[in-house]
Write a protein that holds these residues in place. Structure first.
Motif, PDB file in Angstrom:
ATOM      1  N   GLY A 133       0.788  -1.226   0.000  1.00 39.48           N
ATOM      2  CA  GLY A 133       0.000   0.000   0.000  1.00 39.48           C
ATOM      3  C   GLY A 133       0.819   1.274   0.000  1.00 39.48           C
ATOM      4  N   VAL A 134       2.141   1.170  -0.004  1.00 44.46           N
ATOM      5  CA  VAL A 134       3.028   2.326  -0.102  1.00 44.46           C
ATOM      6  C   VAL A 134       4.102   2.012  -1.130  1.00 44.46           C
ATOM      7  CG1 VAL A 134       2.638   3.128   2.271  1.00 44.46           C
ATOM      8  CG2 VAL A 134       4.482   1.509   1.807  1.00 44.46           C
ATOM      9  N   GLN A 135       4.762   3.067  -1.613  1.00 42.21           N
ATOM     10  CA  GLN A 135       5.772   2.894  -2.656  1.00 42.21           C
ATOM     11  C   GLN A 135       7.166   3.120  -2.076  1.00 42.21           C
ATOM     12  OE1 GLN A 135       5.445   1.867  -5.811  1.00 42.21           O
ATOM     13  NE2 GLN A 135       7.663   1.978  -6.051  1.00 42.21           N
ATOM     14  N   PRO A 136       8.024   2.074  -2.034  1.00 39.94           N
ATOM     15  CA  PRO A 136       9.388   2.287  -1.544  1.00 39.94           C
ATOM     16  C   PRO A 136      10.201   3.094  -2.544  1.00 39.94           C
ATOM     17  CG  PRO A 136       9.152   0.063  -2.397  1.00 39.94           C
ATOM     18  CD  PRO A 136       7.786   0.684  -2.456  1.00 39.94           C
ATOM     19  N   VAL A 137      10.999   4.039  -2.051  1.00 38.00           N
ATOM     20  CA  VAL A 137      11.843   4.841  -2.939  1.00 38.00           C
ATOM     21  C   VAL A 137      13.328   4.607  -2.683  1.00 38.00           C
ATOM     22  CG1 VAL A 137      10.097   6.616  -3.280  1.00 38.00           C
ATOM     23  CG2 VAL A 137      11.713   6.846  -1.394  1.00 38.00           C
ATOM     24  N   SER A 138      13.679   4.106  -1.507  1.00 37.64           N
ATOM     25  CA  SER A 138      15.086   3.787  -1.239  1.00 37.64           C
ATOM     26  C   SER A 138      15.153   2.790  -0.088  1.00 37.64           C
ATOM     27  CB  SER A 138      15.897   5.044  -0.887  1.00 37.64           C
ATOM     28  OG  SER A 138      15.455   5.614   0.329  1.00 37.64           O
ATOM     29  N   SER A 139      16.259   2.053  -0.059  1.00 37.17           N
ATOM     30  CA  SER A 139      16.469   1.082   1.002  1.00 37.17           C
ATOM     31  C   SER A 139      17.959   0.828   1.127  1.00 37.17           C
ATOM     32  CB  SER A 139      15.736  -0.234   0.699  1.00 37.17           C
ATOM     33  OG  SER A 139      15.981  -1.203   1.711  1.00 37.17           O
ATOM     34  N   ASP A 140      18.455   0.746   2.367  1.00 38.11           N
ATOM     35  CA  ASP A 140      19.870   0.461   2.564  1.00 38.11           C
ATOM     36  C   ASP A 140      20.100  -0.147   3.933  1.00 38.11           C
ATOM     37  OD1 ASP A 140      19.356   2.719   4.084  1.00 38.11           O
ATOM     38  OD2 ASP A 140      21.113   3.836   3.441  1.00 38.11           O
ATOM     39  N   VAL A 141      21.349  -0.496   4.177  1.00 41.71           N
ATOM     40  CA  VAL A 141      21.770  -1.071   5.453  1.00 41.71           C
ATOM     41  C   VAL A 141      22.751  -0.102   6.102  1.00 41.71           C
ATOM     42  CG1 VAL A 141      22.871  -3.033   6.595  1.00 41.71           C
ATOM     43  CG2 VAL A 141      21.469  -3.407   4.562  1.00 41.71           C
ATOM     44  N   LEU A 142      22.554   0.173   7.378  1.00 41.76           N
ATOM     45  CA  LEU A 142      23.402   1.122   8.094  1.00 41.76           C
ATOM     46  C   LEU A 142      24.611   0.412   8.692  1.00 41.76           C
ATOM     47  CD1 LEU A 142      20.584   3.194   9.841  1.00 41.76           C
ATOM     48  CD2 LEU A 142      21.658   3.573   7.611  1.00 41.76           C
ATOM     49  N   GLY A 143      25.513   1.190   9.265  1.00 42.59           N
ATOM     50  CA  GLY A 143      26.736   0.641   9.833  1.00 42.59           C
ATOM     51  C   GLY A 143      26.514  -0.031  11.182  1.00 42.59           C
ATOM     52  N   GLU A 144      27.581  -0.573  11.715  1.00 44.33           N
ATOM     53  CA  GLU A 144      27.522  -1.290  12.987  1.00 44.33           C
ATOM     54  C   GLU A 144      27.174  -0.341  14.130  1.00 44.33           C
ATOM     55  OE1 GLU A 144      30.485  -4.464  13.676  1.00 44.33           O
ATOM     56  OE2 GLU A 144      31.420  -3.747  11.829  1.00 44.33           O
ATOM     57  N   THR A 145      26.471  -0.895  15.121  1.00 46.59           N
ATOM     58  CA  THR A 145      26.021  -0.082  16.259  1.00 46.59           C
ATOM     59  C   THR A 145      26.442  -0.652  17.612  1.00 46.59           C
ATOM     60  OG1 THR A 145      23.933  -1.277  16.540  1.00 46.59           O
ATOM     61  CG2 THR A 145      23.958   0.523  14.940  1.00 46.59           C
ATOM     62  N   GLY A 146      27.076  -1.787  17.621  1.00 47.00           N
ATOM     63  CA  GLY A 146      27.346  -2.500  18.865  1.00 47.00           C
ATOM     64  C   GLY A 146      26.505  -3.751  19.002  1.00 47.00           C
ATOM     65  N   SER A 147      25.503  -3.892  18.135  1.00 49.13           N
ATOM     66  CA  SER A 147      24.672  -5.092  18.087  1.00 49.13           C
ATOM     67  C   SER A 147      25.310  -6.107  17.151  1.00 49.13           C
ATOM     68  CB  SER A 147      23.268  -4.727  17.605  1.00 49.13           C
ATOM     69  OG  SER A 147      22.508  -5.882  17.287  1.00 49.13           O
ATOM     70  N   ASP A 148      24.813  -7.334  17.189  1.00 48.21           N
ATOM     71  CA  ASP A 148      25.267  -8.342  16.229  1.00 48.21           C
ATOM     72  C   ASP A 148      24.457  -8.284  14.942  1.00 48.21           C
ATOM     73  OD1 ASP A 148      22.987  -9.232  17.534  1.00 48.21           O
ATOM     74  OD2 ASP A 148      23.554 -11.346  17.448  1.00 48.21           O
ATOM     75  N   HIS A 149      23.504  -7.358  14.857  1.00 44.23           N
ATOM     76  CA  HIS A 149      22.754  -7.076  13.632  1.00 44.23           C
ATOM     77  C   HIS A 149      23.068  -5.652  13.196  1.00 44.23           C
ATOM     78  CE1 HIS A 149      19.579 -10.397  13.909  1.00 44.23           C
ATOM     79  NE2 HIS A 149      20.240 -10.505  15.048  1.00 44.23           N
ATOM     80  N   ARG A 150      22.890  -5.387  11.904  1.00 47.88           N
ATOM     81  CA  ARG A 150      22.967  -4.021  11.400  1.00 47.88           C
ATOM     82  C   ARG A 150      21.556  -3.482  11.177  1.00 47.88           C
ATOM     83  NH1 ARG A 150      28.189  -3.037   7.508  1.00 47.88           N
ATOM     84  NH2 ARG A 150      29.705  -4.245   8.721  1.00 47.88           N
ATOM     85  N   PRO A 151      21.353  -2.198  11.416  1.00 52.05           N
ATOM     86  CA  PRO A 151      20.016  -1.630  11.161  1.00 52.05           C
ATOM     87  C   PRO A 151      19.724  -1.588   9.661  1.00 52.05           C
ATOM     88  CG  PRO A 151      21.402  -0.152  12.507  1.00 52.05           C
ATOM     89  CD  PRO A 151      22.296  -1.208  11.946  1.00 52.05           C
ATOM     90  N   VAL A 152      18.460  -1.737   9.315  1.00 49.96           N
ATOM     91  CA  VAL A 152      18.023  -1.603   7.924  1.00 49.96           C
ATOM     92  C   VAL A 152      17.071  -0.419   7.837  1.00 49.96           C
ATOM     93  CG1 VAL A 152      18.385  -4.017   7.310  1.00 49.96           C
ATOM     94  CG2 VAL A 152      16.196  -3.329   8.284  1.00 49.96           C
ATOM     95  N   ARG A 153      17.157   0.319   6.720  1.00 51.49           N
ATOM     96  CA  ARG A 153      16.401   1.566   6.580  1.00 51.49           C
ATOM     97  C   ARG A 153      15.703   1.599   5.231  1.00 51.49           C
ATOM     98  NH1 ARG A 153      20.029   6.886   6.917  1.00 51.49           N
ATOM     99  NH2 ARG A 153      21.015   5.801   5.162  1.00 51.49           N
ATOM    100  N   ALA A 154      14.552   2.246   5.184  1.00 51.87           N
ATOM    101  CA  ALA A 154      13.836   2.444   3.923  1.00 51.87           C
ATOM    102  C   ALA A 154      13.024   3.721   4.005  1.00 51.87           C
ATOM    103  CB  ALA A 154      12.922   1.258   3.624  1.00 51.87           C
ATOM    104  N   SER A 155      12.875   4.367   2.854  1.00 50.64           N
ATOM    105  CA  SER A 155      11.993   5.528   2.723  1.00 50.64           C
ATOM    106  C   SER A 155      10.857   5.153   1.776  1.00 50.64           C
ATOM    107  CB  SER A 155      12.746   6.745   2.190  1.00 50.64           C
ATOM    108  OG  SER A 155      13.720   7.178   3.118  1.00 50.64           O
ATOM    109  N   VAL A 156       9.656   5.623   2.096  1.00 54.54           N
ATOM    110  CA  VAL A 156       8.488   5.260   1.297  1.00 54.54           C
ATOM    111  C   VAL A 156       7.684   6.506   0.967  1.00 54.54           C
ATOM    112  CG1 VAL A 156       8.353   2.979   2.361  1.00 54.54           C
ATOM    113  CG2 VAL A 156       7.013   4.847   3.314  1.00 54.54           C
ATOM    114  N   ASP A 157       6.997   6.441  -0.167  1.00 53.83           N
ATOM    115  CA  ASP A 157       6.017   7.457  -0.556  1.00 53.83           C
ATOM    116  C   ASP A 157       4.641   6.962  -0.192  1.00 53.83           C
ATOM    117  OD1 ASP A 157       7.586   9.498  -1.534  1.00 53.83           O
ATOM    118  OD2 ASP A 157       7.596   8.738  -3.594  1.00 53.83           O
ATOM    119  N   LEU A 158       3.846   7.844   0.355  1.00 51.22           N
ATOM    120  CA  LEU A 158       2.490   7.495   0.728  1.00 51.22           C
ATOM    121  C   LEU A 158       1.502   7.791  -0.406  1.00 51.22           C
ATOM    122  CD1 LEU A 158       2.458   8.845   4.395  1.00 51.22           C
ATOM    123  CD2 LEU A 158       3.044   6.558   3.578  1.00 51.22           C
TER     124      LEU A 158
END
Length: 345
Positions: free
Chosen positions: A320-345
């Motif tokens: 129901g929304v349109q993704p316009v970008s998506s990426d993976v962020l750097g290390e934060t101290g966790s054993d996972h990396r954050p994931v990010r996305a921007s969407v158009d409504l």
């Protein structure tokens, strides 16, 4: 006169002697070429050819690999992109063996891999977006929760979904995120922090015995979003049990049912699903939503483990929304990396 004749004869003899090795080399390489392209080239390298065909068949038929024994299908699908690494290795073996059979067999895994993953090699990301979201498993054992909170603020997200929020680290995230994100809700070990108001927040039962999923409504300037965050059960590879994914699969089915009954058209699922989009055991979720990374990212977007990511098990899925970008962020101290996305409504 005799002297000149002798010199000329000597030059003629010398030229003949110089030409002989060149002619011999030409004959030698013609013979080697005939040997290399002879009938033996089809008989050599049959094992290499068989391995190439097996690699291609596994990638092509991964959805048909059963999970009844050690969840083998899910294990293969979790690391499916890495099966492409067999191709250059087998190519070297085929060249070393001078095997036309193996070279021909390699066409199959190359074709299948590019059919499955070739689209991920192009950069589909754009700029802008009405809402930016980040999902991050902050890790219970993370010793720098305050530092992780600062990095999450720097991500520029409008909405954050965090997993593995515990009694010990919850206050660090509440304090560190309070100024940038005035609204937040936590249920069990998952939480949502937002720059926009939150309402109708409730836990989602994913059949674990404690809360590791929630649903909330985010009221943005462009309308309402139903935001889910979930942390599906972990999976392990054990010698006696194989890939222990049965509990995760059951939780994924329950989460899929909750999303299926969501009345709001715009839906985002942010979370650690402990599985990839290729994993057919998560079909009750992935069949309803598409991946922001696949639609608007660049590359595979691997998020785990943080120091050398090998799989994308942290997902931003949507409808129901349109993704316009998506990426993976750097290390934060966790054993996972954050994931990010921007969407158009």
């Amino acid at each position: 006169m005799t002297h000149v004749d002798m010199a000329e004869t000597g030059r003629s003899t010398g030229n003949t002697q110089a030409a002989a090795p060149a002619e011999s080399r030409a004959v030698y390489w013609r013979r080697r070429l005939r040997e290399g392209l002879g009938p033996g080239t089809w008989r050599r390298g049959l094992v290499v050819a068989a391995l190439a065909l097996l690699d291609g068949i596994v990638m092509m038929g991964h959805a048909a690999i059963p999970n009844r024994v050690g969840s083998l299908g899910s294990l293969v699908e979790t690391f499916l992109p890495w099966f492409g690494l067999a191709v250059p290795v087998l190519l070297v073996c085929a060249l070393w063996r001078r095997s036309l059979t193996a070279m021909c067999a390699l066409v199959l895994p190359v074709f299948v891999w590019f059919n499955l993953f070739g689209g991920l090699l192009t950069d589909k990301s754009g700029g802008g977006g009405d809402v930016t979201v980040v999902s991050h498993n902050v890790a219970e054992e993370n010793t720098d929760a305050a530092g992780t909170a600062r990095k999450l603020v720097e991500s520029g997200a409008d909405v954050l979904a965090l997993q593995e929020v515990t009694q010990d680290n919850r206050s660090a995230y509440e304090d560190g995120l309070a100024e940038a994100y005035p609204y937040h809700e936590v249920e069990g070990t998952v939480g949502v922090w937002s720059k926009y108001p939150l309402s109708d927040t409730r836990p989602v039962d994913i059949h674990m015995g404690w809360t590791r999923a929630l649903r909330t409504t985010v009221t943005t300037d462009g309308g309402r979003l139903a935001v889910y965050t979930a942390h599906l059960p972990s999976v392990r590879v054990k010698l006696d049990a194989g890939f222990t994914a049965n509990q995760r699969d059951a939780s994924a089915d329950a989460l899929g049912e909750a999303i299926k009954n969501e009345p709001i058209d715009r839906v985002l699922l942010l979370g650690d699903l402990n599985g990839t989009m290729n994993d057919s055991a998560l079909a009750n979720v992935t069949s309803q939503l598409r991946s922001a990374q696949g639609a608007a990212g660049s590359g595979f977007g691997f998020s785990w483990p943080a120091d050398f990511p090998m799989a994308r098990i942290d997902q931003i899925l949507l409808r129901g929304v349109q993704p316009v970008s998506s990426d993976v962020l750097g290390e934060t101290g966790s054993d996972h990396r954050p994931v990010r996305a921007s969407v158009d409504l």
